[in-house]
Design a protein around this motif. Sequence first.
Motif, PDB file in Angstrom:
ATOM      1  N   ARG A  61       0.826  -1.213   0.000  1.00  0.00           N
ATOM      2  CA  ARG A  61       0.000   0.000   0.000  1.00  0.00           C
ATOM      3  C   ARG A  61       0.855   1.256   0.000  1.00  0.00           C
ATOM      4  O   ARG A  61       0.514   2.248  -0.641  1.00  0.00           O
ATOM      5  CB  ARG A  61      -0.932   0.012   1.205  1.00  0.00           C
ATOM      6  CG  ARG A  61      -1.989  -1.064   1.155  1.00  0.00           C
ATOM      7  CD  ARG A  61      -2.763  -1.105   2.449  1.00  0.00           C
ATOM      8  NE  ARG A  61      -3.387  -2.414   2.598  1.00  0.00           N
ATOM      9  CZ  ARG A  61      -3.840  -2.893   3.741  1.00  0.00           C
ATOM     10  NH1 ARG A  61      -3.744  -2.174   4.842  1.00  0.00           N
ATOM     11  NH2 ARG A  61      -4.387  -4.080   3.796  1.00  0.00           N
ATOM     12  N   GLU A  62       1.999   1.215   0.715  1.00  0.00           N
ATOM     13  CA  GLU A  62       2.904   2.365   0.765  1.00  0.00           C
ATOM     14  C   GLU A  62       3.647   2.529  -0.557  1.00  0.00           C
ATOM     15  O   GLU A  62       3.886   3.638  -1.008  1.00  0.00           O
ATOM     16  CB  GLU A  62       3.891   2.209   1.920  1.00  0.00           C
ATOM     17  CG  GLU A  62       3.239   2.365   3.277  1.00  0.00           C
ATOM     18  CD  GLU A  62       4.173   2.030   4.438  1.00  0.00           C
ATOM     19  OE1 GLU A  62       5.309   1.571   4.205  1.00  0.00           O
ATOM     20  OE2 GLU A  62       3.741   2.236   5.594  1.00  0.00           O
ATOM     21  N   GLN A  63       4.020   1.420  -1.177  1.00  0.00           N
ATOM     22  CA  GLN A  63       4.772   1.462  -2.432  1.00  0.00           C
ATOM     23  C   GLN A  63       3.887   1.829  -3.618  1.00  0.00           C
ATOM     24  O   GLN A  63       4.327   2.507  -4.535  1.00  0.00           O
ATOM     25  CB  GLN A  63       5.435   0.109  -2.675  1.00  0.00           C
ATOM     26  CG  GLN A  63       6.339   0.089  -3.882  1.00  0.00           C
ATOM     27  CD  GLN A  63       7.083  -1.233  -4.019  1.00  0.00           C
ATOM     28  OE1 GLN A  63       6.967  -2.128  -3.192  1.00  0.00           O
ATOM     29  NE2 GLN A  63       7.849  -1.355  -5.083  1.00  0.00           N
ATOM     30  N   TYR A  64       2.639   1.388  -3.607  1.00  0.00           N
ATOM     31  CA  TYR A  64       1.718   1.616  -4.722  1.00  0.00           C
ATOM     32  C   TYR A  64       0.517   2.448  -4.254  1.00  0.00           C
ATOM     33  O   TYR A  64      -0.634   2.041  -4.395  1.00  0.00           O
ATOM     34  CB  TYR A  64       1.250   0.275  -5.304  1.00  0.00           C
ATOM     35  CG  TYR A  64       2.369  -0.544  -5.878  1.00  0.00           C
ATOM     36  CD1 TYR A  64       2.791  -0.353  -7.191  1.00  0.00           C
ATOM     37  CD2 TYR A  64       3.034  -1.500  -5.114  1.00  0.00           C
ATOM     38  CE1 TYR A  64       3.836  -1.094  -7.723  1.00  0.00           C
ATOM     39  CE2 TYR A  64       4.078  -2.244  -5.637  1.00  0.00           C
ATOM     40  CZ  TYR A  64       4.478  -2.035  -6.937  1.00  0.00           C
ATOM     41  OH  TYR A  64       5.510  -2.773  -7.463  1.00  0.00           O
ATOM     42  N   VAL A  65       0.805   3.605  -3.696  1.00  0.00           N
ATOM     43  CA  VAL A  65      -0.221   4.480  -3.138  1.00  0.00           C
ATOM     44  C   VAL A  65      -1.314   4.756  -4.176  1.00  0.00           C
ATOM     45  O   VAL A  65      -1.036   5.142  -5.306  1.00  0.00           O
ATOM     46  CB  VAL A  65       0.397   5.815  -2.655  1.00  0.00           C
ATOM     47  CG1 VAL A  65      -0.691   6.772  -2.185  1.00  0.00           C
ATOM     48  CG2 VAL A  65       1.403   5.568  -1.546  1.00  0.00           C
ATOM     49  N   GLY A  66      -2.552   4.516  -3.776  1.00  0.00           N
ATOM     50  CA  GLY A  66      -3.688   4.772  -4.648  1.00  0.00           C
ATOM     51  C   GLY A  66      -3.992   3.664  -5.644  1.00  0.00           C
ATOM     52  O   GLY A  66      -5.037   3.668  -6.270  1.00  0.00           O
ATOM     53  N   ASN A  67      -3.094   2.701  -5.788  1.00  0.00           N
ATOM     54  CA  ASN A  67      -3.282   1.597  -6.733  1.00  0.00           C
ATOM     55  C   ASN A  67      -3.456   0.250  -6.028  1.00  0.00           C
ATOM     56  O   ASN A  67      -4.037  -0.671  -6.588  1.00  0.00           O
ATOM     57  CB  ASN A  67      -2.125   1.528  -7.716  1.00  0.00           C
ATOM     58  CG  ASN A  67      -2.015   2.795  -8.533  1.00  0.00           C
ATOM     59  OD1 ASN A  67      -3.018   3.370  -8.927  1.00  0.00           O
ATOM     60  ND2 ASN A  67      -0.802   3.242  -8.775  1.00  0.00           N
ATOM     61  N   LEU A  69      -4.886  -0.830  -2.309  1.00  0.00           N
ATOM     62  CA  LEU A  69      -5.617  -0.223  -1.199  1.00  0.00           C
ATOM     63  C   LEU A  69      -5.999  -1.281  -0.169  1.00  0.00           C
ATOM     64  O   LEU A  69      -6.015  -2.484  -0.477  1.00  0.00           O
ATOM     65  CB  LEU A  69      -6.902   0.419  -1.741  1.00  0.00           C
ATOM     66  CG  LEU A  69      -6.743   1.346  -2.946  1.00  0.00           C
ATOM     67  CD1 LEU A  69      -8.088   1.603  -3.590  1.00  0.00           C
ATOM     68  CD2 LEU A  69      -6.078   2.634  -2.519  1.00  0.00           C
ATOM     69  N   ASN A  80      -6.003  -6.880   0.440  1.00  0.00           N
ATOM     70  CA  ASN A  80      -5.745  -5.692  -0.367  1.00  0.00           C
ATOM     71  C   ASN A  80      -6.673  -5.688  -1.571  1.00  0.00           C
ATOM     72  O   ASN A  80      -7.028  -6.752  -2.092  1.00  0.00           O
ATOM     73  CB  ASN A  80      -4.306  -5.668  -0.887  1.00  0.00           C
ATOM     74  CG  ASN A  80      -3.320  -5.170   0.130  1.00  0.00           C
ATOM     75  OD1 ASN A  80      -3.672  -4.451   1.060  1.00  0.00           O
ATOM     76  ND2 ASN A  80      -2.066  -5.541  -0.043  1.00  0.00           N
TER      77      ASN A  80
END
Length: 119
Positions: A61-67, A69, A80
């Motif tokens: 979630r931190e690495q792919y913020v917004g993608n 969730l 996720n």
Amino acid sequence: MNVEELREYCLAKRGATESFPFDDSTLVFKVMGKMFALISLKRLPTQINLKCDPEKAVQLREQYVGNILPGYHMNKTHWNTILCEKVSPTLIKELMDHSYQTIVRKLPKSKQMLLKEVP
């Protein structure tokens, strides 16, 4: 990845089944009766919910913020939601594999043995 590609990849897993246990628009994939993936047929862009190790879930979630969730309508510690148009097919497949393996590892040994016998 589109819904049909996601579906085919999930069903290629040993012992995987599909059903609509909640409603007619949420496709659920299980192995030995345990969910490892859910796909909404109504939500756009295409999304898939996958089980995930809690620490890895936070990192993703931190690495792919917004993608990637917290899991939509799921336990946010263990699930996720991946926006499929925003994440590479390679990563989606890795995460589907991780979800499946997470479930299989937690099955009783007797069910794991039965799963090995499934063609």
